[in-house]
Design an enzyme around this catalytic site. Structure first.
Site, mmCIF file in Angstrom:
data_model
loop_
_atom_site.group_PDB
_atom_site.id
_atom_site.type_symbol
_atom_site.label_atom_id
_atom_site.label_comp_id
_atom_site.label_asym_id
_atom_site.label_seq_id
_atom_site.Cartn_x
_atom_site.Cartn_y
_atom_site.Cartn_z
ATOM 1 N N ASP A 44 -0.502 3.893 8.632
ATOM 2 C CA ASP A 44 0.458 4.426 9.726
ATOM 3 C C ASP A 44 -0.166 5.817 10.161
ATOM 4 O O ASP A 44 0.149 6.295 10.937
ATOM 5 C CB ASP A 44 1.950 4.553 9.260
ATOM 6 C CG ASP A 44 2.125 5.526 8.124
ATOM 7 O OD1 ASP A 44 1.153 5.899 7.667
ATOM 8 O OD2 ASP A 44 3.158 5.576 7.812
ATOM 9 N N SER A 45 -1.392 6.124 9.531
ATOM 10 C CA SER A 45 -2.095 7.179 10.108
ATOM 11 C C SER A 45 -2.599 7.183 11.571
ATOM 12 O O SER A 45 -3.074 8.029 11.984
ATOM 13 C CB SER A 45 -3.462 7.328 9.241
ATOM 14 O OG SER A 45 -4.120 6.247 9.032
ATOM 15 N N ASP A 83 0.783 -1.025 6.274
ATOM 16 C CA ASP A 83 1.854 0.190 6.137
ATOM 17 C C ASP A 83 3.127 -0.503 6.520
ATOM 18 O O ASP A 83 3.100 -0.764 7.872
ATOM 19 C CB ASP A 83 1.203 1.375 6.672
ATOM 20 C CG ASP A 83 0.841 2.491 5.466
ATOM 21 O OD1 ASP A 83 0.608 1.906 4.541
ATOM 22 O OD2 ASP A 83 0.075 3.355 6.048
ATOM 23 N N GLU A 180 -2.273 9.490 -3.483
ATOM 24 C CA GLU A 180 -2.646 10.448 -2.727
ATOM 25 C C GLU A 180 -2.362 11.839 -2.913
ATOM 26 O O GLU A 180 -1.366 12.324 -3.348
ATOM 27 C CB GLU A 180 -2.113 10.225 -0.977
ATOM 28 C CG GLU A 180 -2.616 11.044 -0.052
ATOM 29 C CD GLU A 180 -2.231 10.644 1.324
ATOM 30 O OE1 GLU A 180 -1.786 9.501 1.620
ATOM 31 O OE2 GLU A 180 -2.473 11.454 2.161
#
Ligand code: KIV
Ligand code: NA
Length: 264
Positions: A44-45, A83, A180
């Site tokens: 979803d970046s 995602d 992350e």
């Protein structure tokens, strides 16, 4: 041979590092998979790198389904992870329905951001045939709760909590864990604590796999460049060579280096 969830488990058992990159379209999915990248993430970046938003929150299910179907067409044997966007897995029912859409579009597993509250959701998905990657640490969908994009798990209490959450989510059925922006030492502890393959970004070199956003590793990112990013195109002459260099660097554990890593 196509990469499956079992391939990732074998990598972990053998201590061989595997590589993951994002892609959002068929052309890059083909190049990335042909370069030997094991997992393609439709992150979803894309809300930031494709759509120009300042967070991932505006991304919708329809957009993720569209990009997942594009990637699936270009893919040549990588495992496809998609995602689940912000608030599309807030209840078990919503998660089941939305994960099914991504699987129909060509995903092989879905990724969810969160902690112990996801146990029931992960269990329900797993029981119904949807493998899940649990994303912990700096979970960008929580940027408003974190008050910014900040390294997570820096003090011992937070670190122990994250280890506990990773173990609980694995017990609930998570097949993969993604960390992350956590201190390298914590990522190493979590990688040891769970049987599931652990993918890291800004999490040091001890995780079982590494992931980067494609735009970041090609050096085309505009704006702030996070510490954990390396431009692989800078030392090579083509996108294909840059992708190959990334795969090799991850396999040989020369990336991430000390300079890409956070300390507690
Ligand atoms: O959306 C994304 O690209 C991600 C990776 C940064 C792990 O979730
Ligand atoms: Na993401």
């Amino acid at each position: 041979m196509a990469v499956t969830i079992n391939t990732l488990r074998e990598y972990k058992q053998k201590g061989e590092a595997f590589s993951v990159l994002t892609s959002y379209d068929a052309t890059f999915a083909q190049l990335v998979s042909e370069a030997g990248v094991d997992v393609i993430l439709i992150g979803d970046s894309l809300g930031m790198v494709l759509q120009g938003n300042d967070s991932t929150l505006p991304v919708t299910m329809d957009q993720m389904v569209y990009h997942t179907s594009c990637v699936a067409k270009g893919n040549r044997g990588a495992l496809i992870m998609a995602d689940m966007p912000f608030m599309t897995y807030g209840t078990v029912e919503a998660a089941l329905e939305n994960a099914a859409e991504l699987m129909r579009a060509g995903a092989h597993l879905v990724k969810l951001e969160g902690t112990d509250w996801m146990k029931d959701t992960i269990h329900a998905l797993s029981e119904r045939g949807v493998p899940v990657c649990a994303h912990l640490g700096l979970t960008p969908q929580f940027v408003n709760k974190f008050g910014g994009y900040k390294v997570q798990g820096r003090d011992e209490k937070a670190a122990e909590m994250m280890i506990e959450h990773a173990c609980e989510l694995e017990a609930a059925g998570a097949d993969v864990i993604l960390l992350e922006c956590v201190p390298a030492q914590l990522a190493a502890r979590i990688t040891q604590a769970v049987k599931a393959p652990v993918i890291g970004i800004g999490a040091g070199s001890a995780t079982d796999g590494q992931v980067l956003v494609l735009h970041d590793m090609l050096g085309v990112t505009t704006g702030r460049k996070p510490r954990f990013v390396k431009n692989f195109l800078a030392e090579t002459n083509s996108v294909q060579e840059a992708l190959a260099a990334y795969v090799t660097a991850v396999r040989e554990r020369t990336f991430p280096a000390e300079e890409h890593t956070f300390k507690a």
